[in-house]
Scaffold this active site. Structure first.
Site, PDB file in Angstrom:
ATOM      1  CG  ASP A   1      -2.016   0.994   1.214  1.00  0.00           C
ATOM      2  OD1 ASP A   1      -1.719   2.193   1.014  1.00  0.00           O
ATOM      3  OD2 ASP A   1      -3.171   0.593   1.386  1.00  0.00           O
ATOM      4  CB  ILE A   2       1.450   4.065  -2.362  1.00  0.00           C
ATOM      5  CG1 ILE A   2       0.048   4.498  -2.755  1.00  0.00           C
ATOM      6  CG2 ILE A   2       2.057   3.125  -3.387  1.00  0.00           C
ATOM      7  CD1 ILE A   2       0.022   5.420  -3.965  1.00  0.00           C
TER       8      ILE A   2
ATOM      9  CD  GLN B   1     -15.324  -0.706  -2.015  1.00  0.00           C
ATOM     10  OE1 GLN B   1     -16.509  -0.867  -1.739  1.00  0.00           O
ATOM     11  NE2 GLN B   1     -14.732  -1.360  -2.991  1.00  0.00           N
TER      12      GLN B   1
ATOM     13  CG  HIS C   1      -9.023  -2.862  -1.810  1.00  0.00           C
ATOM     14  ND1 HIS C   1     -10.122  -2.236  -2.372  1.00  0.00           N
ATOM     15  CD2 HIS C   1      -8.640  -2.081  -0.772  1.00  0.00           C
ATOM     16  CE1 HIS C   1     -10.385  -1.119  -1.702  1.00  0.00           C
ATOM     17  NE2 HIS C   1      -9.502  -1.007  -0.728  1.00  0.00           N
ATOM     18  CG  PHE C   2      -9.273  -9.290   1.081  1.00  0.00           C
ATOM     19  CD1 PHE C   2      -9.869  -9.885   2.192  1.00  0.00           C
ATOM     20  CD2 PHE C   2      -9.887  -9.437  -0.154  1.00  0.00           C
ATOM     21  CE1 PHE C   2     -11.058 -10.590   2.065  1.00  0.00           C
ATOM     22  CE2 PHE C   2     -11.070 -10.152  -0.283  1.00  0.00           C
ATOM     23  CZ  PHE C   2     -11.655 -10.727   0.829  1.00  0.00           C
ATOM     24  CG  HIS C   3      -6.659  -2.763   3.459  1.00  0.00           C
ATOM     25  ND1 HIS C   3      -5.869  -1.686   3.105  1.00  0.00           N
ATOM     26  CD2 HIS C   3      -7.906  -2.480   3.001  1.00  0.00           C
ATOM     27  CE1 HIS C   3      -6.602  -0.801   2.461  1.00  0.00           C
ATOM     28  NE2 HIS C   3      -7.846  -1.258   2.383  1.00  0.00           N
TER      29      HIS C   3
END
Length: 137
Positions: free
Chosen positions: A34-35, A93, A99-101
């Site tokens: 993740d950025i 969201q 997407h899964f974190h």
């Protein structure tokens, strides 16, 4: 390709139009850092199939997501971590592609913070809800 897919940042990452720090890739799944991380090692695991919510993704495109999140947790050495998946703006969201974190929780200040507003209920209400959901499964 729909205009939604064309403008989707994750679809652009999948196509290679936007670079990422790719951690894993298969035919159906991509994982990358993740950025805007909440902690060191915060990563995203996404299906390559474009769908806004979990219910929009075919089951066969979901099979690798949790096993990859597990591998990421192990690879980062996270002792404590959260696996998070949000559906809809009201549920926090921000990118309209499932997407899964995988968010390591190294200390109270870093990682995911959660509010858990428990509600009281009673057995009769729970039983009615149970029957309603059970009928639809």
């Amino acid at each position: 390709m729909s205009s939604r897919m064309a403008s989707c940042i994750f679809c652009k990452i999948i196509k290679g139009d936007i670079p990422c720090f790719k951690l894993y890739e298969s035919e159906k799944t991509l994982a990358f850092l993740d950025i805007n991380p909440l902690s060191r090692g915060h990563a995203l695991v996404i299906p390559k199939f474009h769908g806004e919510k979990l219910t929009d993704i075919p089951d066969d495109h979901l099979t690798e997501l949790l096993p990859i999140a597990k591998k990421l947790a192990l690879a980062t050495g996270a002792k404590e971590y959260n696996i998070l998946q949000n559906n809809g703006r009201g549920a926090h969201q921000e990118v309209d592609h499932v997407h899964f974190h995988m968010i390591p929780k190294p200390n109270p200040e870093e990682g995911l913070g959660i509010s858990w507003p428990q509600q009281t209920t009673d057995t009769d209400k729970l039983k009615a809800l149970y029957e309603e959901i059970k009928q639809k499964l």
